[in-house]
Design a protein around this motif. Structure first.
Motif, PDB file in Angstrom:
ATOM      1  N   LEU A 307       0.827  -1.204   0.000  1.00 39.49           N
ATOM      2  CA  LEU A 307       0.000   0.000   0.000  1.00 39.49           C
ATOM      3  C   LEU A 307       0.865   1.258   0.000  1.00 39.49           C
ATOM      4  N   VAL A 308       1.890   1.270   0.829  1.00 38.60           N
ATOM      5  CA  VAL A 308       2.788   2.433   0.887  1.00 38.60           C
ATOM      6  C   VAL A 308       3.475   2.640  -0.456  1.00 38.60           C
ATOM      7  N   GLN A 309       3.955   1.555  -1.047  1.00 35.17           N
ATOM      8  CA  GLN A 309       4.614   1.636  -2.344  1.00 35.17           C
ATOM      9  C   GLN A 309       3.665   2.169  -3.419  1.00 35.17           C
ATOM     10  N   ALA A 310       2.469   1.609  -3.484  1.00 35.15           N
ATOM     11  CA  ALA A 310       1.514   2.007  -4.513  1.00 35.15           C
ATOM     12  C   ALA A 310       1.027   3.435  -4.311  1.00 35.15           C
ATOM     13  N   THR A 311       0.811   3.828  -3.067  1.00 36.17           N
ATOM     14  CA  THR A 311       0.331   5.178  -2.770  1.00 36.17           C
ATOM     15  C   THR A 311       1.347   6.224  -3.198  1.00 36.17           C
ATOM     16  N   ALA A 313       3.728   5.849  -5.481  1.00 35.09           N
ATOM     17  CA  ALA A 313       3.956   5.818  -6.930  1.00 35.09           C
ATOM     18  C   ALA A 313       2.797   6.421  -7.712  1.00 35.09           C
ATOM     19  N   ILE A 314       1.578   6.196  -7.253  1.00 32.04           N
ATOM     20  CA  ILE A 314       0.428   6.649  -8.031  1.00 32.04           C
ATOM     21  C   ILE A 314       0.302   8.164  -8.038  1.00 32.04           C
ATOM     22  N   GLN A 315       0.888   8.800  -7.041  1.00 29.14           N
ATOM     23  CA  GLN A 315       0.795  10.256  -6.974  1.00 29.14           C
ATOM     24  C   GLN A 315       1.670  10.944  -8.020  1.00 29.14           C
ATOM     25  N   GLU A 316       2.494  10.166  -8.713  1.00 26.31           N
ATOM     26  CA  GLU A 316       3.271  10.714  -9.817  1.00 26.31           C
ATOM     27  C   GLU A 316       2.436  10.885 -11.084  1.00 26.31           C
ATOM     28  N   ILE A 317       1.236  10.301 -11.097  1.00 29.61           N
ATOM     29  CA  ILE A 317       0.364  10.384 -12.270  1.00 29.61           C
ATOM     30  C   ILE A 317      -0.453  11.668 -12.194  1.00 29.61           C
ATOM     31  N   GLU A 318      -0.421  12.432 -13.234  1.00 27.16           N
ATOM     32  CA  GLU A 318      -1.116  13.718 -13.267  1.00 27.16           C
ATOM     33  C   GLU A 318      -2.624  13.513 -13.119  1.00 27.16           C
ATOM     34  N   GLY A 319      -3.228  14.313 -12.242  1.00 24.82           N
ATOM     35  CA  GLY A 319      -4.678  14.295 -12.085  1.00 24.82           C
ATOM     36  C   GLY A 319      -5.208  13.240 -11.142  1.00 24.82           C
ATOM     37  N   VAL A 320      -4.334  12.499 -10.469  1.00 25.12           N
ATOM     38  CA  VAL A 320      -4.797  11.457  -9.551  1.00 25.12           C
ATOM     39  C   VAL A 320      -5.311  12.068  -8.254  1.00 25.12           C
ATOM     40  N   LYS A 321      -6.444  11.542  -7.793  1.00 26.20           N
ATOM     41  CA  LYS A 321      -6.956  11.897  -6.466  1.00 26.20           C
ATOM     42  C   LYS A 321      -7.226  10.607  -5.711  1.00 26.20           C
ATOM     43  N   ILE A 322      -6.614  10.467  -4.544  1.00 22.67           N
ATOM     44  CA  ILE A 322      -6.818   9.294  -3.700  1.00 22.67           C
ATOM     45  C   ILE A 322      -7.987   9.568  -2.758  1.00 22.67           C
ATOM     46  N   TYR A 323      -8.898   8.619  -2.675  1.00 23.07           N
ATOM     47  CA  TYR A 323     -10.020   8.706  -1.747  1.00 23.07           C
ATOM     48  C   TYR A 323      -9.743   7.761  -0.584  1.00 23.07           C
ATOM     49  N   GLY A 324      -9.690   8.352   0.615  1.00 19.92           N
ATOM     50  CA  GLY A 324      -9.329   7.586   1.801  1.00 19.92           C
ATOM     51  C   GLY A 324      -7.863   7.783   2.120  1.00 19.92           C
ATOM     52  N   GLY A 336      -9.233   8.163  -8.276  1.00 21.32           N
ATOM     53  CA  GLY A 336      -9.748   8.580  -9.577  1.00 21.32           C
ATOM     54  C   GLY A 336      -8.683   9.372 -10.299  1.00 21.32           C
ATOM     55  N   ILE A 337      -8.805   9.442 -11.603  1.00 23.21           N
ATOM     56  CA  ILE A 337      -7.912  10.273 -12.415  1.00 23.21           C
ATOM     57  C   ILE A 337      -8.778  11.282 -13.148  1.00 23.21           C
ATOM     58  N   GLU A 338      -8.474  12.553 -12.988  1.00 31.56           N
ATOM     59  CA  GLU A 338      -9.283  13.631 -13.528  1.00 31.56           C
ATOM     60  C   GLU A 338      -9.512  13.454 -15.033  1.00 31.56           C
ATOM     61  N   GLY A 339     -10.783  13.547 -15.399  1.00 35.19           N
ATOM     62  CA  GLY A 339     -11.137  13.476 -16.811  1.00 35.19           C
ATOM     63  C   GLY A 339     -11.283  12.073 -17.356  1.00 35.19           C
ATOM     64  N   ILE A 340     -11.082  11.034 -16.514  1.00 30.99           N
ATOM     65  CA  ILE A 340     -11.152   9.647 -16.967  1.00 30.99           C
ATOM     66  C   ILE A 340     -12.179   8.905 -16.123  1.00 30.99           C
ATOM     67  N   HIS A 341     -13.103   8.218 -16.787  1.00 26.59           N
ATOM     68  CA  HIS A 341     -14.104   7.452 -16.053  1.00 26.59           C
ATOM     69  C   HIS A 341     -13.458   6.179 -15.498  1.00 26.59           C
ATOM     70  N   HIS A 342     -13.820   5.853 -14.271  1.00 28.96           N
ATOM     71  CA  HIS A 342     -13.209   4.692 -13.612  1.00 28.96           C
ATOM     72  C   HIS A 342     -13.459   3.398 -14.383  1.00 28.96           C
ATOM     73  N   ALA A 395       0.991   0.424 -16.095  1.00 28.99           N
ATOM     74  CA  ALA A 395      -0.247   0.278 -16.866  1.00 28.99           C
ATOM     75  C   ALA A 395      -1.162   1.480 -16.684  1.00 28.99           C
ATOM     76  N   LEU A 396      -1.242   1.987 -15.465  1.00 31.84           N
ATOM     77  CA  LEU A 396      -2.070   3.170 -15.221  1.00 31.84           C
ATOM     78  C   LEU A 396      -1.566   4.380 -16.009  1.00 31.84           C
ATOM     79  N   LYS A 397      -0.268   4.554 -16.036  1.00 34.26           N
ATOM     80  CA  LYS A 397       0.308   5.689 -16.785  1.00 34.26           C
ATOM     81  C   LYS A 397      -0.004   5.555 -18.280  1.00 34.26           C
ATOM     82  N   LYS A 398       0.115   4.352 -18.791  1.00 34.03           N
ATOM     83  CA  LYS A 398      -0.159   4.110 -20.213  1.00 34.03           C
ATOM     84  C   LYS A 398      -1.641   4.336 -20.508  1.00 34.03           C
TER      85      LYS A 398
END
Length: 404
Positions: A307-311, A313-324, A336-342, A395-398
């Protein structure tokens, strides 16, 4: 995570669209180790027979195995008495059992209060709404903060002498928040309220001691604890279960039946009408024993590292918002990623071999609290690896680049 543990999950060896499977949907259901698969197969190849009613060899052996499973499950959660452990089909079934019998018991009167939280799964909302409709009680809700935690600033006004039952999830399935039940339960006890804990997400990830928690009911599902679907349990305090009426009528839950009167069975059989999920109970016990062998602390620590690793790393992706964003979380990353449907995001990374959950996670009121329709949720288990987290982030970045 050792390769030895990973090798016990044959389903993880497959490829999806030519890519190694990365299974990050563990909050929905966990995969099953060989020990559980072997226990399931052994029941059907060696013991298959109905329990409690037959005098023949297979029935006796199946009964012994089923009741030994009850002992294993009860001990795992430190239940004071084995007969307080009721086998159910899962968490939803257990909550409905508690809510329905409380409604039938006459303990809940018009104007009484039932308290839940804004973090609840629908399974811990709807049964209590139904109880309120049946009894005239009213539902109160602990609000949720921006970080996805309980707002306990007004908890003393929410728990009063009118509060008869408090039903809360121990860990949020949607956000991973580990809730401070140890703060609320003493307040409930002081007010004379019963407490039910939804342990669907705590049982897979941490040690649970029902006596130390001080709750009155604890429910969980086997399929999230490396066991099959269709099995779970409700633990309840003996004196409370004895005071509540039966729930379903049929075989096994009776002592004597005439057309004039039925005398009901003792615990736990009073609440187990009909032929039980014998294989499920035996496999559930095998799953919990497997978890004990691996070590519950080992499981929790490994998932936290992922969880620490993923949290981070994911914040490097533009527009990411973590819930919780609570400091106290199980291995769940909801974002969620801004402008992209889950849904689009989940579908695209599925094509890359990565299984995550998208949508409202059966928590529509919680999603409404954040003004969203859903999230993408990655949830971790003991068999997941740091390398899989890296693959997931790549994969998320791609996918984000393709969908923008």
């Amino acid at each position: 995570m050792s390769p030895e543990i990973r090798s016990q999950f044959p389903i993880l060896e497959q490829t999806i669209n030519g890519k190694p499977l990365v299974y990050f949907d563990n909050a929905a259901t966990a995969q099953k180790p060989l020990a559980v698969l072997d226990a399931s197969r052994a029941y059907y190849t060696e013991l298959n027979s109905n329990v409690h009613r037959g005098v023949h060899y297979l029935s006796r052996k199946a009964t012994d195995a089923h009741e030994h499973a009850r002992e294993v499950v009860a001990a795992h959660f430190n239940a004071p008495h084995t007969h307080e452990l009721i086998f159910t089909s899962g968490t939803t079934d257990g909550i409905n059992l508690a809510a329905d019998t409380l409604a039938l018991s006459g303990r809940i009167k018009p104007g009484d209060r039932v308290l839940i939280s804004g973090l609840e799964h629908h399974s811990n909302i709807v049964p209590w709404q139904m109880l309120c409709q049946q009894t005239g009680a009213e539902l109160d809700v602990i609000p949720v903060t921006d970080s996805g935690e309980w707002d306990l600033s007004n908890i003393d006004s929410l728990i009063t002498e009118k509060t008869k039952i408090i039903a809360l999830n121990h860990v949020s399935n949607a956000l991973g928040t580990i809730n401070p039940v140890e703060t609320v339960i003493p307040k409930a006890k002081a007010a004379g309220a019963l407490v039910l804990l939804d342990g669907a997400q705590s049982a897979p990830h941490m040690k649970v001691d029902v006596q130390a928690l001080g709750c009155d009911f604890y429910v969980f599902s086997g399929h999230k604890t490396y066991a099959p679907t269709g099995i779970g349990a409700l633990w309840g305090k003996e004196e409370i279960l004895n005071s509540l009426p039966p729930w379903r009528g049929g075989g096994e839950m009776i002592k004597e039946v005439t057309f004039e009167k039925t005398t009901y069975n003792d615990l736990p059989f009073k609440y187990e009408a009909g032929t039980p999920n014998i294989e499920g109970a035996i496999s559930l016990a095998a799953a919990l024993q497997w978890m004990q062998q691996v070590g519950l602390d080992t499981i929790a620590n490994h998932e936290h590292e992922l969880l620490v690793q993923a949290t981070a790393a994911i914040q490097e992706i533009e527009g990411v918002k973590i819930y919780g964003t609570s400091e106290h979380k199980a291995g769940v990353l909801s974002f969620g990623i801004e402008g992209i449907h889950h849904y689009d995001l989940g579908t695209l990374i599925d094509n890359m071999g990565i299984a995550v959950r998208t949508g409202h996670h059966c928590c529509q009121p919680l999603m409404a609290r954040f003004g969203i329709t859903g999230t993408t949720r990655a949830s971790f288990a003991i068999y997941n690896t740091a390398e899989e987290v890296d693959t997931f982030i790549t994969a998320l970045k791609k996918a984000a680049m393709m969908l923008r």
